[in-house]
Design an enzyme around this catalytic site. Structure first.
Site, PDB file in Angstrom:
ATOM      1  N   ASP A   1       0.857  -1.150  -0.010  1.00 16.70           N
ATOM      2  CA  ASP A   1       0.100  -0.036  -0.049  1.00 16.70           C
ATOM      3  C   ASP A   1       0.789   1.420  -0.087  1.00 16.70           C
ATOM      4  OD1 ASP A   1      -2.654   1.008   0.277  1.00 16.70           O
ATOM      5  OD2 ASP A   1      -1.924   1.817   2.280  1.00 16.70           O
TER       6      ASP A   1
ATOM      7  N   GLU B   1       1.642  -0.004  -4.967  1.00 17.20           N
ATOM      8  CA  GLU B   1       0.629   0.867  -5.295  1.00 17.20           C
ATOM      9  C   GLU B   1       1.259   2.283  -5.422  1.00 17.20           C
ATOM     10  OE1 GLU B   1      -3.484   2.939  -3.410  1.00 17.20           O
ATOM     11  OE2 GLU B   1      -1.692   2.674  -2.104  1.00 17.20           O
TER      12      GLU B   1
END
Ligand SMILES: *[C@@H]1O[C@H](CO)[C@@H](O)[C@H](O)[C@H]1NC(C)=O
Ligand SMILES: *[C@@H]1O[C@H](CO)[C@@H](O)[C@H](O)[C@H]1NC(C)=O
Ligand SMILES: *[C@@H]1O[C@H](CO)[C@@H](O)[C@H](O)[C@H]1NC(C)=O
Ligand SMILES: *[C@@H]1O[C@H](CO)[C@@H](O)[C@H](O)[C@H]1NC(C)=O
Ligand SMILES: *[C@@H]1O[C@H](CO)[C@@H](O)[C@H](O)[C@H]1NC(C)=O
Ligand SMILES: *[C@@H]1O[C@H](CO)[C@@H](O)[C@H](O)[C@H]1NC(C)=O
Ligand SMILES: *[C@@H]1O[C@H](CO)[C@@H](O)[C@H](O)[C@H]1NC(C)=O
Ligand SMILES: *[C@@H]1O[C@H](CO)[C@@H](O)[C@H](O)[C@H]1NC(C)=O
Ligand SMILES: *[C@@H]1O[C@H](CO)[C@@H](O)[C@H](O)[C@H]1NC(C)=O
Ligand SMILES: *[C@@H]1O[C@H](CO)[C@@H](O)[C@H](O)[C@H]1NC(C)=O
Length: 553
Positions: free
Chosen positions: A268, A292
């Protein structure tokens, strides 16, 4: 090169695992399947981001996933990517409270090990989402709350700009001084008022995708220092220069991979980490990390992949254009505010997507097989069915793009059931609307989306990791090749689906084989002439050379 771990699988064989050639089904754990299958009421609870007490649980579990692997494997997916499973405040799991515990709402350590084992027995793979940038918000119910494991000291968190205040005062003076989205806010306000040009002609979507706090080097607010030491919204931003924080996270990542036999990780908020921490995390993990990287600048994006970054990246640059390309929807809302919907333009336009892809595919700075392609996700404003206004023809075009473009196709759970987020024009639920429960659908396996994805998963196996090459793109068409196959897409509305469509270039009719459309399984040689393809209708077409029709169903 990455220090690959040889994974010993329960099946008794070892392999060097790579996400290359895999397709991924992306699951929000709390929303996919309950343990107790008797309650099938629709659920789209929201978490509390005012007092930061989290919540919003609907009851999905790890066992629920394990019980539905036939459903996922039946569509042909190789891997599942699941949202974070450590103990967290809210149902999404990106706001960790205790890194050493599994969220009791989702199950136990044994449940996660059992899910991993069951996937491996099926020769499927497990991609776990991890967050190392931040913990849950540090201010809970208006007060500093450091009951977090293992990062329970003020010094574990970034404090840039803290002067003669207490840490609590610093955090309560929202936004924390270290994070200043105002230039992006102003920029977006300017854009929405039309004083700047963005859209398909500006193919890097230069300033149009500068969402506050989610920016790359071409955005007004961009500052590398802000990205790494600034707060991401209200989240407790960890200081990775603090030796205890850094060493503990590296150990934690390694143990998570080992304890649960993980095949890969999804990282993330990768752009918010110190750049030199990315390769350290990648090395500690020992399995590929899919980062990400929410940026549109290709140079910046590519720099996050490889030796000074992580092995794989979510492919945001084309994604930012995709809703507009096929469905005329521009993501981002008015001020890039996550509680706002995007806007629909009069017409879709494939120009931006085509241009980004052409540039990206011709760049040597990428490992194109390790770019994760997707049409929607749990964060970005709208599900595919919603932004395409339920137009089945356009939804098909987007899905064929996801599944046939070079890279790792990633499909968001519920796409196969046509979930649309139940978004109302006022969109009061914001991002929470994108994460509705799946159980009310009954997990049907006869929806057209389920059958199309199954067919496309079989089709992509023909391509292996062959290069994709853009052959042409216009406002309304996109033509690319994969090995000896040709993919033809357009963005026409469903009302015109039976109208012929001309594409140039197209393949030459061959001697000794026929060109078959792998989707309809119809021969197409009669429509190939003069270096163009005069397709009989507007449905997406994937032309493959065969002496007989390949049997995909
Ligand atoms: C069933 O689920 C709904 C929605 O999450 C919830 O409101 C309700 O309490 C549940 N009913 C039972 C009997 O658990
Ligand atoms: C936040 O806490 C206050 C005071 O306890 C309460 O009145 C309010 O309803 C809470 N808001 C949310 C969204 O939970
Ligand atoms: C601090 O936060 C935790 C959840 O992370 C909660 O259980 C605890 O009650 C909070 N403490 C106070 C004093 O609010
Ligand atoms: C992070 O921690 C290091 C070492 O503890 C400290 O020198 C530095 O100032 C901290 N950075 C921020 C942004 O708080
Ligand atoms: C810090 O102290 C200085 C001098 O006393 C004062 O001018 C300044 O406003 C203080 N800063 C904060 C954030 O309180
Ligand atoms: C927004 O527009 C105003 C007026 O044209 C201009 O002064 C300002 O610099 C612009 N802001 C950004 C971030 O581009
Ligand atoms: C894209 O990012 C690179 C650095 O990664 C930067 O040098 C370049 O100026 C950026 N491009 C634009 C258009 O801002
Ligand atoms: C991994 O397992 C070991 C042995 O049971 C345990 O001590 C450790 O805390 C676990 N690590 C994580 C991150 O769960
Ligand atoms: C065709 O598209 C319209 C939106 O333009 C949508 O309302 C309708 O349901 C679609 N029908 C089919 C069969 O795709
Ligand atoms: C690309 O498509 C346009 C519009 O159909 C056509 O005019 C042009 O010749 C095509 N380019 C190639 C290389 O075929």
């Amino acid at each position: 090169m990455w220090p690959w771990l040889l994974l010993l699988l329960p099946g008794g064989f070892s392999r060097e695992f790579s996400l290359k050639d895999k397709s991924i089904y992306f699951i929000v754990v709390d929303r996919f399947a309950r343990d107790d299958a008797s309650n099938v009421s629709y659920c789209d609870e929201t978490a509390d981001w005012v007092n930061n007490t989290g919540g919003g649980y609907c009851g999905g579990t790890l066992n629920g996933i394990a019980n539905h692997l036939d459903y996922i494997q039946g569509m042909g997916f190789d891997c599942i990517w699941i949202t974070p499973v450590v103990e967290s405040n809210g149902y999404m799991g990106y706001d960790a409270v205790d890194l050493w515990k599994i969220n009791r709402h989702f199950g136990s350590q044994e449940d996660l090990r059992a899910l991993s084992k069951e996937l491996h027995l099926r020769e499927m793979c497990l991609v776990l989402d991890i967050v190392v940038n931040h913990m849950r918000p540090l201010v809970v119910k208006g007060k500093l709350n450091l009951s977090l494991v293992p990062f329970d000291q003020e010094s574990h968190y970034n404090q840039r700009g803290l002067e003669n205040q207490s840490f609590e005062e610093y955090l309560l003076a929202w936004p924390p001084p270290a994070f200043d989205p105002s230039a992006d806010n102003e920029n977006l306000r300017n854009l929405s008022m039309g004083s700047k040009v963005c859209g398909p002609g500006v193919f890097e979507h230069t300033e149009c995708a500068c969402f506050p706090g989610n920016s790359g080097p071409n955005c007004p607010s961009f500052s590398e220092k802000d990205l790494s030491t600034g707060y991401l919204g209200v989240m407790g931003d960890l200081n990775h220069s603090h030796p205890f924080v850094r060493q503990t996270l590296l150990r934690w990542v390694k143990e998570m991979v080992q304890n649960y036999s993980l095949d890969a990780l999804r990282l993330d908020t990768a752009i918010y980490l110190e750049r030199d921490f990315l390769p350290e995390i990648q090395a500690a993990a020992g399995v590929e990390i899919l980062g990400e990287a929410t940026v549109n600048n290709l140079t910046f994006h590519a720099s996050l992949q490889g030796e000074s970054g992580v092995a794989a990246l979510l492919n945001f640059p084309p994604f930012y254009h995709l809703p507009e390309a096929f469905c005329g929807y521009r993501i981002g809302g008015v001020f890039g505010d996550y509680s706002m919907q995007g806007t629909w333009l009069d017409k879709p336009n494939l120009w931006g997507l085509g241009a980004v892809l052409q540039l990206q595919l011709s760049s040597d700075f990428y490992d194109h097989d390790l770019l994760g392609n997707f049409a929607d996700n749990h964060d970005e404003y709208s599900r595919l069915a919603h932004y395409c206004k339920q137009d089945t023809l356009r939804i098909q075009q987007a899905l064929v793009w996801v599944m046939t473009m070079q890279g790792i196709p990633i499909v968001y759970y519920g796409t196969e059931q046509g979930l649309d987020g139940h978004q109302s024009p006022s969109n009061t639920k914001g991002q929470d609307a994108l994460r509705e429960s799946l159980w009310q659908t009954g997990y049907r396996r006869d929806t057209w989306q389920y059958l199309l994805l199954r067919k496309l998963n079989r089709l992509r196996r023909l391509f292996g990791s062959s290069r994709a090459e853009i052959q042409n793109f216009t406002e309304n068409t996109l033509v690319f090749t994969r090995a000896d196959a040709w993919v033809f897409l357009n963005n026409a509305p469903n009302t015109t689906q039976l109208v012929p469509q001309r594409y140039c270039p197209g393949p030459e009719p061959g001697a000794g084989w026929r060109w078959i459309d792998a989707l309809s399984e119809e021969p197409m040689d009669a429509y190939l002439a003069g270096g163009c393809f005069d397709a009989p209708d507007k449905f997406p077409k994937v032309l493959v050379q065969r002496t007989r029709a390949p049997v995909l169903l």
